[in-house]
Design a protein around this motif. Structure first.
Motif, PDB file in Angstrom:
ATOM      1  N   ARG A  94     -63.306 -20.350   3.008  1.00  0.00           N
ATOM      2  CA  ARG A  94     -62.204 -20.661   2.089  1.00  0.00           C
ATOM      3  C   ARG A  94     -60.567 -20.660   3.070  1.00  0.00           C
ATOM      4  O   ARG A  94     -59.893 -21.720   2.516  1.00  0.00           O
ATOM      5  CB  ARG A  94     -61.383 -20.001   0.848  1.00  0.00           C
ATOM      6  CG  ARG A  94     -62.039 -19.671  -0.337  1.00  0.00           C
ATOM      7  CD  ARG A  94     -62.273 -18.918  -1.606  1.00  0.00           C
ATOM      8  NE  ARG A  94     -61.233 -18.596  -1.378  1.00  0.00           N
ATOM      9  CZ  ARG A  94     -60.786 -17.563  -1.838  1.00  0.00           C
ATOM     10  NH1 ARG A  94     -61.912 -16.339  -2.573  1.00  0.00           N
ATOM     11  NH2 ARG A  94     -59.485 -16.785  -2.699  1.00  0.00           N
ATOM     12  N   ALA A  95     -60.837 -20.157   4.100  1.00  0.00           N
ATOM     13  CA  ALA A  95     -59.695 -20.131   5.297  1.00  0.00           C
ATOM     14  C   ALA A  95     -59.646 -21.297   5.648  1.00  0.00           C
ATOM     15  O   ALA A  95     -59.352 -22.061   6.661  1.00  0.00           O
ATOM     16  CB  ALA A  95     -60.167 -18.656   6.544  1.00  0.00           C
ATOM     17  N   ALA A  96     -61.229 -21.651   6.155  1.00  0.00           N
ATOM     18  CA  ALA A  96     -61.396 -23.010   6.462  1.00  0.00           C
ATOM     19  C   ALA A  96     -60.949 -24.131   5.728  1.00  0.00           C
ATOM     20  O   ALA A  96     -59.755 -25.240   6.568  1.00  0.00           O
ATOM     21  CB  ALA A  96     -62.204 -23.025   7.298  1.00  0.00           C
ATOM     22  N   MET A  97     -60.759 -23.968   4.633  1.00  0.00           N
ATOM     23  CA  MET A  97     -60.545 -25.040   4.201  1.00  0.00           C
ATOM     24  C   MET A  97     -58.570 -25.040   4.166  1.00  0.00           C
ATOM     25  O   MET A  97     -58.315 -26.429   4.028  1.00  0.00           O
ATOM     26  CB  MET A  97     -60.324 -25.461   2.102  1.00  0.00           C
ATOM     27  CG  MET A  97     -62.192 -25.405   1.260  1.00  0.00           C
ATOM     28  SD  MET A  97     -62.566 -26.463   1.896  1.00  0.00           S
ATOM     29  CE  MET A  97     -62.571 -27.337   0.208  1.00  0.00           C
ATOM     30  N   LEU A  98     -58.477 -23.863   4.146  1.00  0.00           N
ATOM     31  CA  LEU A  98     -56.829 -24.178   3.720  1.00  0.00           C
ATOM     32  C   LEU A  98     -56.445 -24.159   5.677  1.00  0.00           C
ATOM     33  O   LEU A  98     -55.368 -25.130   5.704  1.00  0.00           O
ATOM     34  CB  LEU A  98     -56.267 -22.184   4.060  1.00  0.00           C
ATOM     35  CG  LEU A  98     -55.164 -22.794   4.027  1.00  0.00           C
ATOM     36  CD1 LEU A  98     -54.685 -20.985   3.227  1.00  0.00           C
ATOM     37  CD2 LEU A  98     -54.489 -21.644   4.972  1.00  0.00           C
ATOM     38  N   LEU A  99     -57.053 -23.893   6.796  1.00  0.00           N
ATOM     39  CA  LEU A  99     -56.554 -24.648   7.884  1.00  0.00           C
ATOM     40  C   LEU A  99     -56.987 -25.832   8.121  1.00  0.00           C
ATOM     41  O   LEU A  99     -55.838 -26.164   9.001  1.00  0.00           O
ATOM     42  CB  LEU A  99     -57.251 -23.959   9.405  1.00  0.00           C
ATOM     43  CG  LEU A  99     -57.740 -21.986   9.043  1.00  0.00           C
ATOM     44  CD1 LEU A  99     -57.954 -21.720   9.726  1.00  0.00           C
ATOM     45  CD2 LEU A  99     -55.962 -21.535   9.830  1.00  0.00           C
ATOM     46  N   ASN A 100     -57.615 -26.399   7.343  1.00  0.00           N
ATOM     47  CA  ASN A 100     -57.751 -28.255   7.374  1.00  0.00           C
ATOM     48  C   ASN A 100     -57.006 -28.459   7.035  1.00  0.00           C
ATOM     49  O   ASN A 100     -56.335 -29.654   7.418  1.00  0.00           O
ATOM     50  CB  ASN A 100     -59.741 -28.297   6.939  1.00  0.00           C
ATOM     51  CG  ASN A 100     -59.713 -29.834   7.194  1.00  0.00           C
ATOM     52  OD1 ASN A 100     -59.860 -30.624   5.818  1.00  0.00           O
ATOM     53  ND2 ASN A 100     -59.923 -30.100   7.995  1.00  0.00           N
ATOM     54  N   LYS A 101     -56.672 -28.627   5.660  1.00  0.00           N
ATOM     55  CA  LYS A 101     -55.189 -28.827   5.021  1.00  0.00           C
ATOM     56  C   LYS A 101     -53.939 -28.538   6.244  1.00  0.00           C
ATOM     57  O   LYS A 101     -53.241 -29.484   6.157  1.00  0.00           O
ATOM     58  CB  LYS A 101     -54.751 -28.107   3.671  1.00  0.00           C
ATOM     59  CG  LYS A 101     -56.012 -28.275   3.026  1.00  0.00           C
ATOM     60  CD  LYS A 101     -55.278 -27.811   1.877  1.00  0.00           C
ATOM     61  CE  LYS A 101     -56.357 -27.695   0.476  1.00  0.00           C
ATOM     62  NZ  LYS A 101     -55.280 -27.155  -0.629  1.00  0.00           N
ATOM     63  N   LYS A 102     -53.573 -27.912   7.413  1.00  0.00           N
ATOM     64  CA  LYS A 102     -53.075 -27.933   8.578  1.00  0.00           C
ATOM     65  C   LYS A 102     -52.797 -27.865   9.359  1.00  0.00           C
ATOM     66  O   LYS A 102     -52.292 -28.192  10.191  1.00  0.00           O
ATOM     67  CB  LYS A 102     -52.524 -26.241   8.187  1.00  0.00           C
ATOM     68  CG  LYS A 102     -52.474 -25.178   7.380  1.00  0.00           C
ATOM     69  CD  LYS A 102     -51.290 -24.011   6.946  1.00  0.00           C
ATOM     70  CE  LYS A 102     -50.413 -23.925   5.634  1.00  0.00           C
ATOM     71  NZ  LYS A 102     -48.974 -24.081   5.175  1.00  0.00           N
ATOM     72  N   GLY A 103     -54.403 -28.971   9.673  1.00  0.00           N
ATOM     73  CA  GLY A 103     -54.231 -29.258  10.806  1.00  0.00           C
ATOM     74  C   GLY A 103     -55.604 -29.106  12.266  1.00  0.00           C
ATOM     75  O   GLY A 103     -55.625 -29.939  12.693  1.00  0.00           O
ATOM     76  N   TYR A 104     -56.154 -27.900  11.378  1.00  0.00           N
ATOM     77  CA  TYR A 104     -56.862 -27.326  11.976  1.00  0.00           C
ATOM     78  C   TYR A 104     -58.615 -28.267  12.267  1.00  0.00           C
ATOM     79  O   TYR A 104     -58.593 -29.080  11.234  1.00  0.00           O
ATOM     80  CB  TYR A 104     -57.149 -26.158  12.031  1.00  0.00           C
ATOM     81  CG  TYR A 104     -56.453 -25.483  12.047  1.00  0.00           C
ATOM     82  CD1 TYR A 104     -56.073 -24.464  13.879  1.00  0.00           C
ATOM     83  CD2 TYR A 104     -54.980 -25.217  11.480  1.00  0.00           C
ATOM     84  CE1 TYR A 104     -54.936 -23.816  14.094  1.00  0.00           C
ATOM     85  CE2 TYR A 104     -53.769 -24.062  11.780  1.00  0.00           C
ATOM     86  CZ  TYR A 104     -53.995 -23.528  12.705  1.00  0.00           C
ATOM     87  OH  TYR A 104     -52.654 -22.962  12.880  1.00  0.00           O
ATOM     88  N   GLU A 105     -59.022 -28.405  13.049  1.00  0.00           N
ATOM     89  CA  GLU A 105     -60.287 -29.550  13.753  1.00  0.00           C
ATOM     90  C   GLU A 105     -61.566 -28.196  13.802  1.00  0.00           C
ATOM     91  O   GLU A 105     -62.068 -28.806  12.770  1.00  0.00           O
ATOM     92  CB  GLU A 105     -59.894 -30.794  14.488  1.00  0.00           C
ATOM     93  CG  GLU A 105     -59.490 -31.764  13.562  1.00  0.00           C
ATOM     94  CD  GLU A 105     -58.612 -32.275  13.845  1.00  0.00           C
ATOM     95  OE1 GLU A 105     -59.163 -32.857  15.553  1.00  0.00           O
ATOM     96  OE2 GLU A 105     -58.226 -33.465  13.763  1.00  0.00           O
ATOM     97  N   ASP A 106     -61.482 -27.752  14.469  1.00  0.00           N
ATOM     98  CA  ASP A 106     -62.579 -27.363  15.092  1.00  0.00           C
ATOM     99  C   ASP A 106     -63.072 -25.867  14.710  1.00  0.00           C
ATOM    100  O   ASP A 106     -62.972 -24.754  14.837  1.00  0.00           O
ATOM    101  CB  ASP A 106     -62.659 -26.975  16.948  1.00  0.00           C
ATOM    102  CG  ASP A 106     -64.217 -27.078  17.484  1.00  0.00           C
ATOM    103  OD1 ASP A 106     -65.255 -26.587  16.627  1.00  0.00           O
ATOM    104  OD2 ASP A 106     -64.225 -27.034  19.182  1.00  0.00           O
ATOM    105  N   LEU A 107     -63.193 -26.236  13.123  1.00  0.00           N
ATOM    106  CA  LEU A 107     -63.457 -25.307  12.452  1.00  0.00           C
ATOM    107  C   LEU A 107     -65.333 -24.486  12.549  1.00  0.00           C
ATOM    108  O   LEU A 107     -66.354 -25.134  12.591  1.00  0.00           O
ATOM    109  CB  LEU A 107     -63.054 -25.438  10.720  1.00  0.00           C
ATOM    110  CG  LEU A 107     -61.774 -25.246  10.964  1.00  0.00           C
ATOM    111  CD1 LEU A 107     -61.466 -26.229   9.887  1.00  0.00           C
ATOM    112  CD2 LEU A 107     -61.155 -24.559  11.906  1.00  0.00           C
ATOM    113  N   ASN A 108     -65.176 -23.055  12.036  1.00  0.00           N
ATOM    114  CA  ASN A 108     -66.453 -22.766  12.477  1.00  0.00           C
ATOM    115  C   ASN A 108     -66.876 -21.886  12.003  1.00  0.00           C
ATOM    116  O   ASN A 108     -65.405 -21.067  12.413  1.00  0.00           O
ATOM    117  CB  ASN A 108     -67.431 -22.663  13.634  1.00  0.00           C
ATOM    118  CG  ASN A 108     -67.556 -23.769  14.664  1.00  0.00           C
ATOM    119  OD1 ASN A 108     -67.844 -24.680  14.958  1.00  0.00           O
ATOM    120  ND2 ASN A 108     -66.023 -24.197  15.604  1.00  0.00           N
TER     121      ASN A 108
END
Length: 126
Positions: A95-109
Motif C-alpha cells: 500500500r505504501a508503494a502504491m501511494l509513493l508511485n502516485k507521487k512519482g517514485y519509481e524504484d520501489l522494492n
C-alpha cells in the motif's frame, strides 16, 4: 432487484482487487531476503509499521515512516534513490508503494514475507 445490486458490488470489488494486484506487480519489486540484503544498504530503508512495532524490533538502519503517516512525510524520501520498504507481512508495504508511485517514485522494492520472515540483524529499543 437488490440481488443484482449485491452481485454488481461483489463483481466491482473483485475487479478492483485484481486491478490493484496487477498494478502492484508492475510498480513494486518483491525481493527475497538475500536480494533485500544485497541492496538495502545503498537504498532508503523504510519500515512502514507503527512506532510500537518498530520499537519492538526493526532491521538495522531502517527509518520508521508508518503507512498512516506516509502521505504527509513523502518529502523525507528521495526520488533519486531506490526505496526499500517492509512491514510485518507485506500488505502495508504494498500500500505504501502504491501511494509513493502516485507521487512519482519509481524504484520501489519490498521484502517478501515482511519483517516476520527476516533473519538478519535487528535493533530493538530497550
Amino acid at each position: 432487484m437488490s440481488w443484482w445490486i449485491l452481485l454488481a458490488i461483489i463483481v466491482a470489488f473483485i475487479a478492483f482487487s485484481i486491478y490493484r494486484y496487477i498494478k502492484s506487480k508492475k510498480i513494486l519489486t518483491t525481493l527475497t531476503e538475500d536480494e533485500f540484503k544485497q541492496g538495502y544498504r545503498k537504498a532508503q530503508l523504510i519500515d512502514v509499521r507503527e512506532p510500537k512495532e518498530f520499537d519492538g524490533g526493526h532491521i538495522l538502519g531502517a527509518r520508521n515512516i508508518p503507512l498512516s503517516q506516509m502521505r504527509n512525510r513523502t518529502a523525507e524520501i528521495r526520488k533519486d534513490k531506490p526505496v526499500y520498504l517492509y512491514c510485518q507481512s507485506g500488505a502495508r508495504s504494498t500500500r505504501a508503494a502504491m501511494l509513493l508511485n502516485k507521487k512519482g517514485y519509481e524504484d520501489l522494492n519490498h521484502l517478501q514475507g515482511g519483517f516476520k520472515k527476516w533473519s538478519g540483524k535487528i535493533k530493538a529499543k530497550k
